[in-house]
Structure formats: C-alpha cells, structure tokens
Design an enzyme around this catalytic site. Structure first.
Site, PDB file in Angstrom:
ATOM      1  N   ARG A 127       0.862  -1.192   0.000  1.00 23.32           N
ATOM      2  CA  ARG A 127       0.000   0.000   0.000  1.00 23.32           C
ATOM      3  C   ARG A 127       0.891   1.233   0.000  1.00 23.32           C
ATOM      4  NH1 ARG A 127      -2.700   0.544   5.122  1.00 23.32           N
ATOM      5  NH2 ARG A 127      -1.237   2.236   5.381  1.00 23.32           N
ATOM      6  N   GLU A 146       5.011   7.009   2.232  1.00 27.08           N
ATOM      7  CA  GLU A 146       5.817   5.784   2.328  1.00 27.08           C
ATOM      8  C   GLU A 146       5.116   4.706   1.524  1.00 27.08           C
ATOM      9  OE1 GLU A 146       5.649   3.344   5.747  1.00 27.08           O
ATOM     10  OE2 GLU A 146       3.569   3.805   6.174  1.00 27.08           O
ATOM     11  N   ASN A 148       4.161   0.621   2.099  1.00 29.17           N
ATOM     12  CA  ASN A 148       4.148  -0.489   3.054  1.00 29.17           C
ATOM     13  C   ASN A 148       4.174  -1.794   2.288  1.00 29.17           C
ATOM     14  OD1 ASN A 148       3.659   0.910   5.751  1.00 29.17           O
ATOM     15  ND2 ASN A 148       2.046   1.790   4.465  1.00 29.17           N
ATOM     16  N   SER A 153      -2.636  -2.883   5.983  1.00 28.21           N
ATOM     17  CA  SER A 153      -3.959  -3.300   6.445  1.00 28.21           C
ATOM     18  C   SER A 153      -5.082  -2.404   5.933  1.00 28.21           C
ATOM     19  CB  SER A 153      -3.979  -3.361   7.968  1.00 28.21           C
ATOM     20  OG  SER A 153      -3.612  -2.133   8.496  1.00 28.21           O
ATOM     21  N   LYS A 307      12.271   2.755   5.205  1.00 26.52           N
ATOM     22  CA  LYS A 307      12.368   4.200   4.945  1.00 26.52           C
ATOM     23  C   LYS A 307      13.727   4.533   4.303  1.00 26.52           C
ATOM     24  CE  LYS A 307       8.493   4.866   7.547  1.00 26.52           C
ATOM     25  NZ  LYS A 307       7.840   3.607   7.769  1.00 26.52           N
ATOM     26  N   LYS A 366      12.626  10.336  10.458  1.00 31.28           N
ATOM     27  CA  LYS A 366      12.001   8.998  10.493  1.00 31.28           C
ATOM     28  C   LYS A 366      12.996   7.890  10.792  1.00 31.28           C
ATOM     29  CE  LYS A 366       8.287   9.808   7.216  1.00 31.28           C
ATOM     30  NZ  LYS A 366       7.483   9.141   6.197  1.00 31.28           N
ATOM     31  N   GLU A 370       7.654   0.851  11.627  1.00 30.46           N
ATOM     32  CA  GLU A 370       6.329   0.811  11.015  1.00 30.46           C
ATOM     33  C   GLU A 370       5.275   0.871  12.111  1.00 30.46           C
ATOM     34  OE1 GLU A 370       5.730   0.759   7.785  1.00 30.46           O
ATOM     35  OE2 GLU A 370       7.852   0.634   7.280  1.00 30.46           O
ATOM     36  N   GLY A 371       4.046   1.135  11.672  1.00 29.44           N
ATOM     37  CA  GLY A 371       2.933   1.014  12.611  1.00 29.44           C
ATOM     38  C   GLY A 371       2.481   2.330  13.211  1.00 29.44           C
ATOM     39  N   ARG A 452      -7.597   7.476   5.027  1.00 28.93           N
ATOM     40  CA  ARG A 452      -7.593   7.573   6.491  1.00 28.93           C
ATOM     41  C   ARG A 452      -7.496   9.037   6.871  1.00 28.93           C
ATOM     42  NH1 ARG A 452      -2.458   4.401   7.978  1.00 28.93           N
ATOM     43  NH2 ARG A 452      -1.854   5.406   6.046  1.00 28.93           N
TER      44      ARG A 452
HETATM   45  P1  ADP Z   1       4.593   4.280   9.467  1.00 29.45           P
HETATM   46  O1  ADP Z   1       5.294   3.213   8.691  1.00 29.45           O
HETATM   47  O2  ADP Z   1       4.843   4.191  10.922  1.00 29.45           O
HETATM   48  O3  ADP Z   1       3.145   4.356   9.119  1.00 29.45           O
HETATM   49  P2  ADP Z   1       4.841   6.805   8.057  1.00 29.45           P
HETATM   50  O4  ADP Z   1       5.993   7.203   7.239  1.00 29.45           O
HETATM   51  O5  ADP Z   1       3.600   6.452   7.324  1.00 29.45           O
HETATM   52  O6  ADP Z   1       5.314   5.630   9.011  1.00 29.45           O
HETATM   53  O7  ADP Z   1       4.526   7.956   9.072  1.00 29.45           O
HETATM   54  C1  ADP Z   1       3.464   7.860   9.997  1.00 29.45           C
HETATM   55  C2  ADP Z   1       2.557   9.072   9.890  1.00 29.45           C
HETATM   56  O8  ADP Z   1       3.320  10.282  10.061  1.00 29.45           O
HETATM   57  C3  ADP Z   1       1.877   9.219   8.545  1.00 29.45           C
HETATM   58  O9  ADP Z   1       0.673   8.471   8.510  1.00 29.45           O
HETATM   59  C4  ADP Z   1       1.640  10.724   8.479  1.00 29.45           C
HETATM   60  O10 ADP Z   1       0.485  11.065   9.223  1.00 29.45           O
HETATM   61  C5  ADP Z   1       2.851  11.289   9.194  1.00 29.45           C
HETATM   62  N1  ADP Z   1       3.920  11.613   8.232  1.00 29.45           N
HETATM   63  C6  ADP Z   1       4.901  10.790   7.823  1.00 29.45           C
HETATM   64  N2  ADP Z   1       5.703  11.386   6.923  1.00 29.45           N
HETATM   65  C7  ADP Z   1       5.224  12.618   6.748  1.00 29.45           C
HETATM   66  C8  ADP Z   1       5.610  13.726   5.950  1.00 29.45           C
HETATM   67  N3  ADP Z   1       6.669  13.666   5.155  1.00 29.45           N
HETATM   68  N4  ADP Z   1       4.856  14.857   6.028  1.00 29.45           N
HETATM   69  C9  ADP Z   1       3.791  14.926   6.837  1.00 29.45           C
HETATM   70  N5  ADP Z   1       3.387  13.922   7.628  1.00 29.45           N
HETATM   71  C10 ADP Z   1       4.074  12.773   7.587  1.00 29.45           C
HETATM   72 MG    MG Z   2       4.478   2.018   7.206  1.00 28.86          MG
HETATM   73 MG    MG Z   3       2.369   4.893   7.315  1.00 30.72          MG
END
Ligand code: ADP
Ligand code: MG
Ligand code: MG
Length: 476
Positions: A127, A146, A148, A153, A307, A366, A370-371, A452
């Site tokens: 996803r 990102e 996944n 899910s 990442k 970052k 994950e999660g 979401r």
């Molecule tokens: P995870 O694998 O834990 O889901 P993400 O990279 O999706 O990691 O980051 C988690 C959350 O942080 C995202 O769902 C988003 O709400 C926020 N986020 C992540 N990267 C960014 C970004 N570059 N700009 C704004 N918000 C971000």
């Molecule tokens: Mg993720």
């Molecule tokens: Mg995410």
C-alpha cells in the site's frame, strides 16, 4: 484556512449531526465495518464499529487518478528492488550498523541469499500512502509518504466503507454527492493475487497461512480477505509466530508444514516491528523464509519497504537504473516523491543535519519503524539530532520534507469517544497486488484504495494506533 468537506449549515446543525452519528454507527455495524474492542481484543462476543469519519473527505479526482495510475509502476519497482541484492546491501549498509531491527531482517536476507532462494513465485501486496501537499505556489500535488510492503492493512474494511458514507449522504439529503464515492474492493484484489500464487504453488491441500498477531483487534479486516479465498475453495489457517515455533517444520524438499498441514503461502499480517519478535519468533521467521512456501512478502520485499530504501530511491539516477527502458514509469514515480535526505556519515549527512536544525518544522525525522507513532517532529528533531549528530547513530534515521495538506472539517466517530468537530488531515493509500513466477510478471494490478483521516493535532499515527479513522474520498 480550513476547507469545507460539508456545507456549514449541515456541519453546524446539531440535531442533524446527532441523528447522522447514530445512523453512521448502525450502518457501519450493518455493513460489517467492525473492530474488536480494546477490552477483549481476542473475542468476538462483543464488537464495535471500526473508527470512521461521519462524512467522506474531498479529494481532487486528478490526484486520486494519479495515485491509481502510478501503482503498477510501484509494484514493479518494489519487486525489482527485492531481487537486487547489490542495491539492498548498499542502501542498507549504514542503517544496519546502528539499527538492530533492520539488521536482524537483513541477516535473514543474507542467510537466504547464501542458501539460495527455494521459491520462484513471489506475491506482493503493498500500500503506497500519499498526502496532498499544498505547495508554496498554490499548486496541490500528490506526495508519497511511504510504501508499506508488509502487513498493509484495512483493505478488508475499506471494501465496506463506501456503503456507509453513501447512506449517510442520502440521509443528509446530499444525493448528488453519493455518486462521487467510488466502489472499492481491495479485499477481492488482494485475494486475487494470493489465489493465483496458491494455484501456481500447485497443491490442492496446501493452505494459505495468515501469520497473525497475539492481539487481534483488527481480525475482521483479515476475515474479508480470508473469506475471498475460502470462496475460491482455498483453505486458510491463522497462526502466530509461537504456533510456527511449536509445530512448524520443513521436509527434505523444504516444504513448510504447520500442524501437519502443508503451507502454500505465508501471508504476514505481523512481524513488521521489533515488539512482534521474541528470539523464538526470529527463528520461526527464518524457518518460513527458508521454506518452499510463497512468502507475502519475502524478506527482500520486506526490506524494500524500509524508509532508508525510500530515501535512496530519491537519489538522482537510481530510478533510471531500475527502469532503463521506461522513462515514463520513472517520471510518474518521481513526481510523487517529496524531498528525502540521507543522514549517512560524511558531508551530505552533515548538510542534512544543518538543514533540519535550521528549520525543524519543515521536516519529519524517520527511524526504520512501522505502525505509526515513531516519527519525530518540530523541536524534538533538534533534541534527537543534537544527541546523535556527530555519531553514526544518526544513520538509523532519514529526513523527509514535511507534507503540508489542506485541513478539512469533519467529525470522527470512535467507540467510546464523544463526537466533536475536528480539523482533519487525510492520507490516501493505494493498494498494489502482483504475482511473479521466475522472470514472468503474471499479475500486476492496482487493488483499490483507502482513505484515512486524523485530527490535525496529531502529526503521526494510523488507525491501529488509535489516531486515524477510516474515510472515503469524495472526488472533486
Ligand atoms: P509508518 O510506517 O509508521 O506508518 P509513516 O511514514 O507512514 O510511518 O509515518 C506515519 C505518519 O506520520 C503518517 O501516517 C503521516 O500522518 C505522518 N507523516 C509521515 N511522513 C510525513 C511527511 N513527510 N509529512 C507529513 N506527515 C508525515
Ligand atoms: Mg508504514
Ligand atoms: Mg504509514
């Protein structure tokens, strides 16, 4: 400025909103948008509606279509990375020196590389997540957050949420808008790929094993995919790492047996974060990776979703290496990239540190996790980077431009929480599904979408983390 998902007269009509709240919860239950409760996460005796917005959130159709159109390219990219050991080793070399979790995954990867891959069938269910960036020029663009590649899910529940929002719009007398909510069926799309891989494996009695968590609040999301498989007469079992440790074994051909049943596919819905593993589970993961069972994902595909790999892909020339004959795919993928910066030791990493410290609000820091709930923002970036800026520990992180979406007003429905009008941000996920046998890509599809939405006061965290809720795009 906050844009309006819903006309102000509807948003502010207290009696109507209370009415719609009750209708939404019941309709979610009636359509199977369900989740177990925190109090009894492993029992289906008492269940609740899954968290969901009251109204669908507006999303420009061109940007939605862009995400759909690029997905098959991302599928190919992930699959290519998973088979490119030189790239993975170079990309992750600095990270695995300091990040123990990635290092353990990488050790399994190296083990498999040395032993030789026993299964030529690959099935990927991923996803790719996006937010809409407002941009300084007033131009809104689709930016990837990102991708996944393991345990992505909500494909199951997202297959049922359109019916809920369509009904809400009907009751709210917004009939015209119903048509702007798309049908969506990721459960079918994900199952289709698993079913093809199962068939290619070629044993009627062999099962698809969902590798699940100990705490299974989100079981209904899985069940939709499971039942799509059962509908095709494909047997499914659900097992935890512990079960694999206790009863798992490989025969002389490396076929995987659990409880005496041959496993055609291991579908990981667990195993994406350190807390999922005990020493025994690490051994169980290795056993499964070594086996002839098709892994969804295999260890290389899992690593392709880190990442650090995402950041390395953003370097000039890297996408071109993966797609030497397809500049169109390169352009489409690159158009979705936000700025991504390496924190590797050396001049480049030093520059990234200086940049982040000078303007922390422009970035997200970052780690390889994950999660949801792991990222670092604002003043915390300075605090964390000040601690590690001169040591190789900084290479556990990457830095990314912070995407700045347009906030929207909406109500978030969550079991046990009072209803309140929230300023919200949305994240669009596009599901990808593919099956490869040897060098032949036999299936490569976009399997649906997921929106979401969370209150803007939280910078991080997904639905499972209790921050975001399910939503549907209302295409503009
Ligand atoms: P995870 O694998 O834990 O889901 P993400 O990279 O999706 O990691 O980051 C988690 C959350 O942080 C995202 O769902 C988003 O709400 C926020 N986020 C992540 N990267 C960014 C970004 N570059 N700009 C704004 N918000 C971000
Ligand atoms: Mg993720
Ligand atoms: Mg995410």
């Amino acid at each position: 400025m906050v844009s309006k998902a819903v006309p102000e007269d509807v948003l502010m009509n207290g009696a109507l909103i209370r009415d719609l709240e009750a209708v939404a919860k019941d309709t979610a239950l009636l359509h199977g948008v369900l989740m177990r409760t925190k109090e009894s996460p492993n029992s289906s005796e008492v269940v609740s509606y899954a968290p969901i917005t009251l109204f669908p959130s507006p999303l420009p159709k061109v940007l939605f279509d862009q995400g759909i159109a690029v997905q098959t390219h991302f599928n190919r990219l992930v699959d290519k990375i998973s088979q490119d050991s030189k790239f993975l080793q170079e990309a992750l070399a600095s990270t695995i020196k300091v990040d123990d979790f990635t290092a353990r995954l990488f050790n399994i990867y190296m083990h498999i590389l040395q032993e030789g891959c026993s299964q030529p069938i690959a099935v990927g269910l991923n996803r790719s997540d996006y937010m809409l960036d407002r941009g300084t020029d007033g131009n809104t663009t689709l930016k990837q957050i990102e991708i996944n590649t393991i345990a992505a899910s909500f494909g199951g529940l997202a297959s049922r949420t359109p019916a809920v929002h369509r009904h809400i719009l009907k009751v709210a007398s917004r009939l015209e808008e119903q048509k702007r909510i798309l049908d969506n069926n990721p459960a079918a799309g994900l199952a289709k790929a698993l079913a093809l891989a199962w068939k290619l494996y070629g044993s009627e009695r062999a099962v698809v094993m969902f590798l699940v968590e100990d705490v299974q609040m989100n079981i209904y999301d899985h069940r939709y995919v499971e039942n799509e498989l059962w509908n095709r007469n494909i047997p499914v079992i659900r097992r935890r790492f512990e079960d694999v440790s206790k009863t798992g074994l490989l025969d002389q051909d490396k076929r995987l047996f659990i409880d005496g049943q041959e496993v055609a596919i291991v579908y990981f819905r667990n195993g994406y974060m350190p807390q999922n593993y005990t020493e025994q589970s690490w051994e169980a993961r290795l056993l499964m990776e070594r086996s002839l069972a098709v892994k969804c994902p295999d260890i290389g595909t899992h690593l392709a979703g880190t990442k650090k790999v995402q950041q390395e892909l953003a370097r000039p020339g890297v996408l071109e290496k993966f797609f030497p004959d397809d500049p169109e795919a390169v352009a489409q993928i690159r158009a979705t990239f936000a700025g991504l910066y390496s924190l590797d030791m050396g001049e480049e990493g030093d520059k990234t540190v200086a940049m982040a410290l000078a303007n922390p609000d422009r970035y997200v820091l970052k780690p390889q996790r994950e999660g949801g709930g792991n990222n670092i923002y604002g003043a915390d970036i300075c605090q964390v980077l000040s601690g590690v800026k001169c040591s190789s520990e900084r290479t556990a992180y990457i830095l990314m431009d912070k995407v700045q979406p347009q906030p929207v007003h909406n109500y978030l429905l969550r079991s046990g929480c009072p209803l309140k009008l929230n300023t919200c941000l949305s994240e669009l996920g596009i599901f990808g599904a593919y099956v490869r046998q040897g060098t032949n890509m036999l299936l490569n599809e976009c399997a649906g979408h997921l929106l979401r939405t969370k209150s803007a006061e939280y910078s991080d965290g997904g639905v499972a983390a209790g921050v975001a809720v399910l939503d549907n795009p209302l295409l503009l």
